[in-house]
Design a protein around this motif. Structure first.
Motif, PDB file in Angstrom:
ATOM      1  N   LEU A   9       0.829  -1.210   0.000  1.00 28.22           N
ATOM      2  CA  LEU A   9       0.000   0.000   0.000  1.00 28.22           C
ATOM      3  C   LEU A   9       0.862   1.259   0.000  1.00 28.22           C
ATOM      4  N   LEU A  10       1.948   1.240   0.760  1.00 33.41           N
ATOM      5  CA  LEU A  10       2.864   2.377   0.761  1.00 33.41           C
ATOM      6  C   LEU A  10       3.458   2.577  -0.630  1.00 33.41           C
ATOM      7  N   GLY A  11       3.875   1.487  -1.259  1.00 37.21           N
ATOM      8  CA  GLY A  11       4.418   1.596  -2.609  1.00 37.21           C
ATOM      9  C   GLY A  11       3.408   2.136  -3.595  1.00 37.21           C
ATOM     10  N   LEU A  12       2.164   1.650  -3.515  1.00 35.97           N
ATOM     11  CA  LEU A  12       1.111   2.151  -4.405  1.00 35.97           C
ATOM     12  C   LEU A  12       0.827   3.626  -4.158  1.00 35.97           C
ATOM     13  N   ALA A  13       0.848   4.031  -2.879  1.00 36.79           N
ATOM     14  CA  ALA A  13       0.630   5.442  -2.560  1.00 36.79           C
ATOM     15  C   ALA A  13       1.740   6.309  -3.153  1.00 36.79           C
ATOM     16  N   LEU A  14       2.970   5.821  -3.102  1.00 33.08           N
ATOM     17  CA  LEU A  14       4.098   6.583  -3.627  1.00 33.08           C
ATOM     18  C   LEU A  14       4.037   6.719  -5.138  1.00 33.08           C
ATOM     19  N   VAL A  15       3.441   5.744  -5.830  1.00 29.74           N
ATOM     20  CA  VAL A  15       3.326   5.854  -7.286  1.00 29.74           C
ATOM     21  C   VAL A  15       1.980   6.461  -7.686  1.00 29.74           C
ATOM     22  N   THR A  16       1.276   7.023  -6.685  1.00 27.94           N
ATOM     23  CA  THR A  16       0.043   7.761  -6.954  1.00 27.94           C
ATOM     24  C   THR A  16       0.252   9.250  -6.784  1.00 27.94           C
ATOM     25  N   LYS A  17       0.895   9.656  -5.674  1.00 28.90           N
ATOM     26  CA  LYS A  17       1.147  11.086  -5.424  1.00 28.90           C
ATOM     27  C   LYS A  17       2.334  11.230  -4.481  1.00 28.90           C
ATOM     28  N   GLY A  18       3.196  12.167  -4.788  1.00 29.77           N
ATOM     29  CA  GLY A  18       4.423  12.329  -4.018  1.00 29.77           C
ATOM     30  C   GLY A  18       4.195  12.681  -2.568  1.00 29.77           C
ATOM     31  N   THR A  19       3.088  13.377  -2.255  1.00 28.03           N
ATOM     32  CA  THR A  19       2.818  13.757  -0.877  1.00 28.03           C
ATOM     33  C   THR A  19       2.563  12.546   0.023  1.00 28.03           C
ATOM     34  N   SER A  20       2.343  11.379  -0.578  1.00 28.52           N
ATOM     35  CA  SER A  20       2.124  10.168   0.215  1.00 28.52           C
ATOM     36  C   SER A  20       3.360   9.773   1.011  1.00 28.52           C
ATOM     37  N   LEU A  21       4.488  10.364   0.675  1.00 32.89           N
ATOM     38  CA  LEU A  21       5.718  10.061   1.408  1.00 32.89           C
ATOM     39  C   LEU A  21       5.583  10.378   2.885  1.00 32.89           C
ATOM     40  N   THR A  22       4.662  11.276   3.245  1.00 31.75           N
ATOM     41  CA  THR A  22       4.508  11.661   4.653  1.00 31.75           C
ATOM     42  C   THR A  22       3.998  10.507   5.514  1.00 31.75           C
ATOM     43  N   VAL A  23       3.454   9.457   4.921  1.00 30.54           N
ATOM     44  CA  VAL A  23       2.965   8.340   5.724  1.00 30.54           C
ATOM     45  C   VAL A  23       4.099   7.405   6.129  1.00 30.54           C
ATOM     46  N   ALA A  24       5.247   7.516   5.486  1.00 33.60           N
ATOM     47  CA  ALA A  24       6.376   6.624   5.811  1.00 33.60           C
ATOM     48  C   ALA A  24       6.827   6.786   7.264  1.00 33.60           C
ATOM     49  N   PRO A  25       7.073   8.010   7.777  1.00 29.15           N
ATOM     50  CA  PRO A  25       7.446   8.129   9.193  1.00 29.15           C
ATOM     51  C   PRO A  25       6.327   7.700  10.131  1.00 29.15           C
ATOM     52  N   VAL A  26       5.073   7.833   9.711  1.00 25.82           N
ATOM     53  CA  VAL A  26       3.955   7.367  10.531  1.00 25.82           C
ATOM     54  C   VAL A  26       4.024   5.851  10.687  1.00 25.82           C
ATOM     55  N   ILE A  27       4.281   5.160   9.594  1.00 25.34           N
ATOM     56  CA  ILE A  27       4.426   3.702   9.651  1.00 25.34           C
ATOM     57  C   ILE A  27       5.601   3.331  10.549  1.00 25.34           C
ATOM     58  N   GLY A  28       6.703   4.065  10.405  1.00 24.20           N
ATOM     59  CA  GLY A  28       7.864   3.782  11.244  1.00 24.20           C
ATOM     60  C   GLY A  28       7.567   3.938  12.714  1.00 24.20           C
ATOM     61  N   LEU A  29       6.871   5.009  13.072  1.00 25.17           N
ATOM     62  CA  LEU A  29       6.498   5.236  14.469  1.00 25.17           C
ATOM     63  C   LEU A  29       5.608   4.110  14.977  1.00 25.17           C
ATOM     64  N   ALA A  30       4.641   3.693  14.164  1.00 24.63           N
ATOM     65  CA  ALA A  30       3.733   2.630  14.580  1.00 24.63           C
ATOM     66  C   ALA A  30       4.472   1.309  14.778  1.00 24.63           C
ATOM     67  N   VAL A  31       5.400   1.005  13.908  1.00 26.49           N
ATOM     68  CA  VAL A  31       6.161  -0.239  14.024  1.00 26.49           C
ATOM     69  C   VAL A  31       6.991  -0.240  15.301  1.00 26.49           C
ATOM     70  N   VAL A  32       7.663   0.872  15.569  1.00 27.72           N
ATOM     71  CA  VAL A  32       8.498   0.959  16.772  1.00 27.72           C
ATOM     72  C   VAL A  32       7.638   0.886  18.031  1.00 27.72           C
ATOM     73  N   ALA A  33       6.526   1.635  18.047  1.00 30.08           N
ATOM     74  CA  ALA A  33       5.674   1.674  19.232  1.00 30.08           C
ATOM     75  C   ALA A  33       5.031   0.315  19.504  1.00 30.08           C
ATOM     76  N   SER A  34       4.610  -0.385  18.469  1.00 31.60           N
ATOM     77  CA  SER A  34       3.941  -1.673  18.672  1.00 31.60           C
ATOM     78  C   SER A  34       4.911  -2.764  19.110  1.00 31.60           C
ATOM     79  N   ALA A  35       6.135  -2.695  18.605  1.00 32.66           N
ATOM     80  CA  ALA A  35       7.119  -3.720  18.969  1.00 32.66           C
ATOM     81  C   ALA A  35       7.783  -3.441  20.309  1.00 32.66           C
ATOM     82  N   GLY A  36       7.837  -2.171  20.696  1.00 35.92           N
ATOM     83  CA  GLY A  36       8.577  -1.800  21.898  1.00 35.92           C
ATOM     84  C   GLY A  36       9.935  -1.270  21.499  1.00 35.92           C
ATOM     85  N   PHE A  37      10.334  -0.179  22.101  1.00 38.41           N
ATOM     86  CA  PHE A  37      11.548   0.498  21.670  1.00 38.41           C
ATOM     87  C   PHE A  37      12.803  -0.353  21.838  1.00 38.41           C
TER      88      PHE A  37
END
Length: 491
Positions: free
Chosen positions: A250-278
């Motif tokens: 989905l991230l890849g598809l968003a990136l090949v749809t509109k460049g502003t979708s790049l802003t979701v990448a750090p959101v995904i990173g934060l969610a991955v870190v928070a869910s796994a534990g720092f």
């Protein structure tokens, strides 16, 4: 007591619901009845949304939406020539010169016979005119729309434009449905949020506008919304390998749809870190590699094309060369705390429509801003007063969020902050930064705002409160369209 419905996830109902003794069969019938009410509301909301969008498609004259001419020209290049357009090389179609008013940088005298068959290319200021300026946009939207172009190839551009507008509507409806699913996943059983969040998204006038125009924004918003839904579900159920792959795709598809979708990448990173534990570095790295690898697999051909064609990964230097007038608005912190900048972004969020043609009066903007400030204050109160719990404790379960719910809300708040800061950052490069670059975060913003409203309304009034929210949204749309949009195009 807050109104509740049977959780969509199938988890046990809140203890507050079971506090009054009742026969199992009676409780089951009551829960099914409440669930039906919620589902019936979503069906009714979807029907109303579709009707509203159909009206919007025909209400706005051809090619008056922002960059519709450029997006249509991009699609024509893909569909007829089997290639992507190139900045500083491709021109806009001559036959669309009558719509030059709705194009960036095209000397506009459609009444002048001099330009009838040969629209201007270069004027006395030396700048190129009538050039394709959307060529740095990723190609997915145009590839998806190509079959519609082929099917209607014998029709005039105006007919094709209306057909393409209709094709945007399902993606807008998907955003509304994802708002509902994200909300019921985060707070299963709460009817106030299940009603008001998707309603807020469905009746947000400018997001609706994106789902009734020829543009790639609404597909990007839908993909972004799907990612947010998976992030919230991942906090609840943990991120499986399959979920990580889907997130990456989905991230890849968003990136090949509109460049502003790049802003979701750090959101995904934060969610991955928070869910796994720092401290769980191994799990963070494994999930990150799967998500990132899947995204790169989908998006790399587009970025390879950008690098090979322009020598960079955005095409923005070429945009700056083409639009020499489109200079930076100012420094980052200057814009961040600039009152006029903030007011303009707010105005663009609720009015103007496309090329900033239809302004809203100050009294209406204040009528919108005051309830939003009210909701923001309620969200602050929620952050201060909502206590930890297992989500099923005695009392109002929304006010006793579990740890995963608190983390999910933090990620949604970060989504809104990152999306807006990206709008500010773009303003440091180009004066034409716009509020619609924030719209991919609409579902996150709706959840947070409606949670704030819910907090400030006493639980016994939640039923009336959600009705008031829905009525206010409908009235707002009626006022905007009947008093400003329709009169503007009739004059």
């Amino acid at each position: 007591m807050a109104e509740i419905v049977r959780p969509i996830s199938g988890r046990p109902a809140a203890a507050s619901e079971a506090a009054v003794p009742a026969k199992p069969r009676t409780r089951a019938i009551s829960r099914v009845s409440r669930l039906r009410v919620t589902r019936h509301f979503i069906i009714a909301l979807s029907v109303a949304y579709l009707a509203k969008q159909l009206i919007m498609v025909v209400l706005f004259p051809p090619f008056t939406g922002h960059d519709e001419v450029a997006h249509y020209a991009y699609l024509r290049t893909v569909a007829e020539e089997g290639r992507l357009p190139i900045l500083l090389e491709d021109r806009l179609p001559n036959e669309l010169y009558p719509y030059c008013r709705y194009v960036l940088q095209w000397w506009c005298e459609p009444w002048n016979p001099r330009w009838l068959n040969d629209p201007p290319v270069r004027m006395t200021n030396g700048e190129l005119e009538g050039m394709q300026y959307a060529a740095n946009h990723p190609p997915l939207y145009y590839i998806l729309m190509t079959p519609l172009y082929w099917l209607s190839a014998s029709q005039p551009p105006e007919f094709q434009q209306y057909l393409l507008r209709l094709a945007a509507i399902p993606f807008g409806l998907l955003v509304v449905l994802l708002a509902y699913r994200t909300t019921t996943t985060l707070f299963p059983g709460d009817r106030f949020l299940a009603f008001t969040v998707p309603a807020f998204v469905a009746f947000q006038p400018q997001v609706s506008y994106e789902a009734a125009m020829v543009n790639n924004d609404i597909i990007a918003i839908a993909l972004y919304s799907a990612i947010l839904y998976l992030l919230v579900r991942g906090f609840r159920d943990t991120y499986s390998g399959r979920t990580s792959v889907v997130l990456g795709v989905l991230l890849g598809l968003a990136l090949v749809t509109k460049g502003t979708s790049l802003t979701v990448a750090p959101v995904i990173g934060l969610a991955v870190v928070a869910s796994a534990g720092f401290r769980n570095v191994k799990q963070i790295l494994s999930r990150g590699l799967v998500i990132g690898g899947s995204a790169i697999f989908v998006a790399w051909p587009w970025y390879f094309f950008l690098w090979r064609t322009y020598g960079n990964l955005s095409g923005l230097p070429q945009i700056a060369q083409l639009q020499q007038w489109n200079r930076p608005l100012g420094g980052f912190f200057d814009l961040l705390f600039d009152r006029e900048f903030v007011v303009m972004r707010f105005h663009e969020t609720w009015g103007y429509f496309g090329w900033r043609l239809i302004p809203l009066p100050a009294w209406l903007l204040w009528a919108i801003a005051i309830p939003i400030l009210f909701a923001a204050g309620g969200l602050v109160q929620y952050a201060v007063t909502a206590g930890p719990g297992n989500g099923t404790s005695e009392g109002d379960p929304v006010m006793h969020p579990a740890a995963w719910q608190r983390w999910a809300l933090l990620v949604l708040a970060a989504t809104c902050a990152i999306a807006y800061l990206a709008v500010v950052q773009f303003g440091t490069q180009f004066q034409l930064t716009q509020a619609r670059y924030f719209f991919p975060a609409i579902n996150a913003a709706a959840i947070l705002l409606m949670l704030g409203v819910r907090t400030l309304i006493p639980p016994r009034w939640h039923g009336e409160g959600r009705a008031a929210v829905l009525l206010a949204l409908i009235v707002l749309n009626v006022v905007i369209f009947s008093q400003f949009v329709i009169p503007f195009w009739q004059l």
